[in-house]
Scaffold this motif. Structure first.
Motif: not given
Length: 214
Positions: A1-8, A10-16, A60-62, A67-71
């Motif tokens: 699960m640590s990989g999923l946490v890191m992915a979330d 990183l996605a947030y950092r790229r957005r903000m 994350i929702k944006e 980009q259909a990130y959750t999909r």
């Protein structure tokens, strides 16, 4: 699960962008320095930073909408429960950075202005943590429930509601001292228990909503 946490995260950092994040910290420090009598400190610790901690679900929702990130996450060899858990963990870890600034401002005020007693600073820090957790959990539920518009609107409503409560409390000179004079173990034990229950209920609802998603 640590990989999923890191992915979330990183996605947030790229957005903000880093600029946006550091600029928000500059606003917090300026508010603390320029508004005296403890108002600036409480405004930052009880309102601005806790609300900022709830920003990750909105971002994350944006990302999802474009980009259909959750999909994409659903195509990975992980369960939906792990995805929900990672979203909560990522939000909590991101909020810890804001809590670090809260602690720093409390220490500076204690050494410089002596606005509150040591117990008062501890209670202010606990209140900031609990408000941030509740805001985070509620916004996470809405992010699993609705689309990006619903998530953004709910976030703005929660921000405006928090501002309204704070302004009314300051304007009406709410008897905070009387509340804080209660037994600390009873007061904060009850508040922490309520906060944990709210977070757990929000997590359970989020899990149910995400498991029903197609």
């Amino acid at each position: 699960m640590s990989g999923l946490v890191m992915a979330d995260r990183l996605a947030y950092r790229r957005r903000m962008s880093a600029f946006s994040r550091y600029f928000s910290y500059i606003i917090c420090v300026a508010t603390f320095l320029l508004i005296p009598k403890g108002i600036g400190l409480t405004l930052v610790t009880l309102l601005i930073l806790p609300m900022g901690a709830a920003n990750l679900p909105v971002m994350i929702k944006e990302i999802d909408s474009g980009q259909a990130y959750t999909r994409y996450l659903l195509t990975l060899p992980c369960s939906r429960k792990e995805i929900v858990q990672s979203r909560f963990c990522a939000s909590f870890l991101d909020g810890l950075q804001d809590m670090a600034l809260v602690v720093l401002l409390l220490v500076i005020d204690a050494l410089w202005r002596h606005t509150f007693t040591p117990l008062g600073y501890l209670q202010l820090g606990l209140a900031s943590l609990m408000i941030g957790l509740i805001y985070m959990a509620m916004n996470l539920v809405v992010s699993f429930l609705g689309n990006v518009t619903v998530t953004s609107v709910f976030y703005m409503i929660s921000v405006l509601a928090g501002m309204a409560v704070y302004i009314l409390a300051v304007w009406l000179d709410a008897p905070v001292e009387r509340l804080l004079s209660l037994n600390p173990l009873l007061l904060w034990g009850g508040c922490l228990t309520l906060t944990v229950l709210i977070v757990l209920v929000c997590y359970g609802i989020s899990l149910k909503l995400f498991e029903r998603r197609r």
